[in-house]
Design a protein around this motif. Structure first.
Motif, PDB file in Angstrom:
ATOM      1  N   THR A   1       0.850  -1.191   0.000  1.00 45.65           N
ATOM      2  CA  THR A   1       0.000   0.000   0.000  1.00 45.65           C
ATOM      3  C   THR A   1       0.885   1.241   0.000  1.00 45.65           C
ATOM      4  OG1 THR A   1      -0.055   0.229   2.414  1.00 45.65           O
ATOM      5  CG2 THR A   1      -1.720  -1.223   1.397  1.00 45.65           C
TER       6      THR A   1
ATOM      7  N   LYS B   1       0.797   3.592   2.088  1.00 41.68           N
ATOM      8  CA  LYS B   1       1.226   3.845   3.466  1.00 41.68           C
ATOM      9  C   LYS B   1       2.446   3.011   3.828  1.00 41.68           C
ATOM     10  CE  LYS B   1      -0.276   3.936   8.283  1.00 41.68           C
ATOM     11  NZ  LYS B   1      -1.386   3.740   9.242  1.00 41.68           N
ATOM     12  N   MET B   2       2.492   1.763   3.379  1.00 37.33           N
ATOM     13  CA  MET B   2       3.656   0.925   3.651  1.00 37.33           C
ATOM     14  C   MET B   2       4.910   1.527   3.019  1.00 37.33           C
ATOM     15  SD  MET B   2       2.137  -2.875   2.940  1.00 37.33           S
ATOM     16  CE  MET B   2       0.719  -3.526   3.822  1.00 37.33           C
TER      17      MET B   2
ATOM     18  N   GLY C   1       5.942   4.690   4.793  1.00 37.42           N
ATOM     19  CA  GLY C   1       6.517   4.401   6.105  1.00 37.42           C
ATOM     20  C   GLY C   1       7.977   3.986   5.999  1.00 37.42           C
TER      21      GLY C   1
ATOM     22  N   ASP D   1       5.236   4.587  13.787  1.00 40.75           N
ATOM     23  CA  ASP D   1       4.261   4.146  12.783  1.00 40.75           C
ATOM     24  C   ASP D   1       4.969   3.799  11.474  1.00 40.75           C
ATOM     25  OD1 ASP D   1       1.437   3.801  11.871  1.00 40.75           O
ATOM     26  OD2 ASP D   1       1.998   5.413  10.506  1.00 40.75           O
TER      27      ASP D   1
ATOM     28  N   SER E   1       6.553   0.471  11.764  1.00 37.36           N
ATOM     29  CA  SER E   1       5.528  -0.571  11.767  1.00 37.36           C
ATOM     30  C   SER E   1       5.141  -0.999  10.356  1.00 37.36           C
ATOM     31  CB  SER E   1       4.281  -0.087  12.523  1.00 37.36           C
ATOM     32  OG  SER E   1       4.588   0.205  13.875  1.00 37.36           O
ATOM     33  N   GLN E   2       5.388  -0.128   9.382  1.00 37.89           N
ATOM     34  CA  GLN E   2       5.037  -0.476   8.000  1.00 37.89           C
ATOM     35  C   GLN E   2       5.959  -1.565   7.432  1.00 37.89           C
ATOM     36  OE1 GLN E   2       2.097   0.621   7.028  1.00 37.89           O
ATOM     37  NE2 GLN E   2       2.200   1.613   9.040  1.00 37.89           N
TER      38      GLN E   2
ATOM     39  N   ALA F   1       4.174  -4.570   8.599  1.00 40.29           N
ATOM     40  CA  ALA F   1       2.938  -4.728   7.834  1.00 40.29           C
ATOM     41  C   ALA F   1       3.227  -5.265   6.437  1.00 40.29           C
ATOM     42  CB  ALA F   1       2.209  -3.388   7.748  1.00 40.29           C
ATOM     43  N   ALA F   2       4.284  -4.758   5.813  1.00 42.25           N
ATOM     44  CA  ALA F   2       4.641  -5.226   4.470  1.00 42.25           C
ATOM     45  C   ALA F   2       5.089  -6.679   4.509  1.00 42.25           C
ATOM     46  CB  ALA F   2       5.742  -4.349   3.886  1.00 42.25           C
TER      47      ALA F   2
END
Length: 473
Positions: free
Chosen positions: A307, A309-310, A313, A358, A361-362, A365-366
């Motif tokens: 995404t 956002k990822m 980040g 944050d 944290s990506q 998440a990735a």
């Protein structure tokens, strides 16, 4: 010693060299001399190397020749020419990391990849170039001369393993070592039309391990990468993240196209973030997928899993890491770093702790997204990059320090998920520029990625001749 091969000596692969040395048909000295001459002919326009020292290469080659004549070679790579990227330490050589900001202090040790290659008798002909701090997908550097793409000198070879990618395509011997934290092996491999394997994280030990960072081979063929892996994927206790010693027969890479039959293969055409996919790249990859399907693979297209956002980040976390490094420098030293890098890094100065948490944290998440999206498949095929290579003097495809990573949406997830991922040429643009196919596998299945790559190598479309230097200068 002499050989009757029709190939130039600099273009011979590891297997050809090993057989010729063993049969006493060819000397490592002849090969080193040929590689030296090739580099000397191409470097005025390519600028792929640093510390090109022809006499030192010949000295190593003479030692190798003596071992072969005595019947005591150190291994498969004895006498085989190799280049090593600037950021992989070689004892006695400075390590500028592509930037004019650092003093040129000789290193007191060999990095693990360099140590293994030396132990196996490889002939180090040069170090290769990289951009400042390895943070660009180009050959733009405040220390090295601007590296260019041998297929089109107006284009970038990619980065950060810029010189290694250009050197492999230009025929500076068969073996080149690069590094990758978000695509720095695969992007130049794609844009220079060569082969590379970004291995599983920890497969090749490093003296300075870091999240997502890997070293890997950059070569013209799958075979040469596999045989380099047999050397460099060996234990080194300096790397606290190294995998257990591999019980892998790297020579088992040699399979025929039937290896593809029955494999579950995901086709990933939308990165979910970054630049739009160039239509020529999309067409080449889809055409390749049909060829792989015709060879017996079960192909299923998957939706995007990264995404914006990822990607943002990761960008912001890396900005802060570099910001901290740069702020620790004296102002006159900091001023020597490329302005693009300074602007990018210093933009993080106002980020809050919560924002950086944050951002970090990506990465997690990735990692989770990549594993979830790919675990049902044996392999995933995709573009390497959404774009063709940018102009040589651009720092990145966007040339915008506020949008620096828009081209790594296909590559960076496999650094975070620690899965092996290769780049292999699968076609050409209308201008004749190479287009790379990424082949990713399950974590630890480095050999499987090499095998799938080798099977595809045998069924892909005919390849164009390798580029040649402009001898009319």
């Amino acid at each position: 010693m002499s050989t009757s091969t029709s190939k130039p000596l600099y273009a011979l692969g590891v297997q050809e060299l090993h057989a010729a040395y063993a049969a006493k048909e060819l000397s490592p000295v002849e090969v080193a001399r040929s590689v030296n001459e090739r580099i000397a002919a191409y470097e005025p326009e390519l600028h792929a190397t640093w510390l090109f020292r022809p006499e030192l290469a010949l000295e190593q080659a003479r030692a190798s020749e003596a071992r072969w004549l005595a019947g005591k070679p150190l291994g498969t790579l004895d006498g085989v020419p190799v280049t090593i990227k600037d950021n992989l330490a070689t004892k006695g050589d400075a390590m500028p990391l592509g930037t004019a900001a650092y003093e040129l202090v000789p290193m007191t040790y060999d990095s693990p990849p360099a140590a293994r290659l030396k132990e196996d008798g490889a002939v180090l002909v040069a170090k290769t170039t990289m951009p400042d701090l390895g943070m660009l997908s180009s050959g733009l550097s405040s220390f090295h001369e601007l590296s260019r793409n041998p297929w089109d000198l107006s284009r970038t070879p990619g980065g950060s393993s810029a010189g290694a990618g250009a050197a492999a395509a230009a025929g500076y011997g068969p073996l080149h070592v690069g590094t990758d934290i978000g695509g720095s092996l695969r992007l130049p491999a794609s844009w220079c039309g060569i082969y590379t394997l970004k291995p599983s994280f920890g497969r090749i030990p490093l003296s300075s391990p870091y999240m997502g960072r890997c070293a890997g081979p950059m070569t013209r063929t799958v075979a040469d990468s596999a045989l380099m892996m047999a050397s460099v994927a060996q234990p080194d206790d300096r790397d606290y993240s190294e995998l257990p010693p591999p019980v892998i027969d790297w020579t088992a890479f040699e399979v025929d196209p039937s290896f593809i039959k029955g494999k579950r293969v995901a086709l990933h055409m939308d990165a979910g973030c970054g630049l739009p996919l160039d239509p020529q790249i999309a067409e080449a990859v889809r055409r390749t997928a049909k060829r792989i399907e015709a060879a017996g693979a079960v192909i299923e297209e998957i939706p995007p899993f990264m995404t914006p956002k990822m990607l943002q980040g990761m960008d912001h976390f890396w900005r802060m890491r570099s910001c901290i490094d740069i702020q620790a420098m004296a102002p006159e030293v900091r001023a020597k770093i490329l302005p693009y890098i300074r602007e990018w890094a210093e933009s993080a100065a106002g980020f809050s702790g919560a924002h950086i948490f944050d951002a970090y944290s990506q990465f997690i998440a990735a990692r989770a997204a990549a594993i979830a999206a790919t675990k049902a498949y044996d392999f995933v095929i995709s573009p390497v990059s959404p774009n063709m290579p940018a102009p040589a003097d651009h720092a990145s495809p966007t040339n915008d320090p506020m949008l620096p990573l828009e081209h790594i949406g296909f590559t960076v997830p496999y650094n975070m998920s620690e899965q092996p991922a290769a780049s292999i040429n699968c076609g050409y643009s209308a201008e004749g520029l190479p287009i790379g196919l990424q082949i990713a596998g399950r974590r630890f299945d480095d050999l499987g990625v090499l095998q799938f790559s080798r099977a595809f190598e045998q069924i892909r479309e005919p390849q164009k001749p390798w580029p040649e230097p402009n001898t009319s200068r």
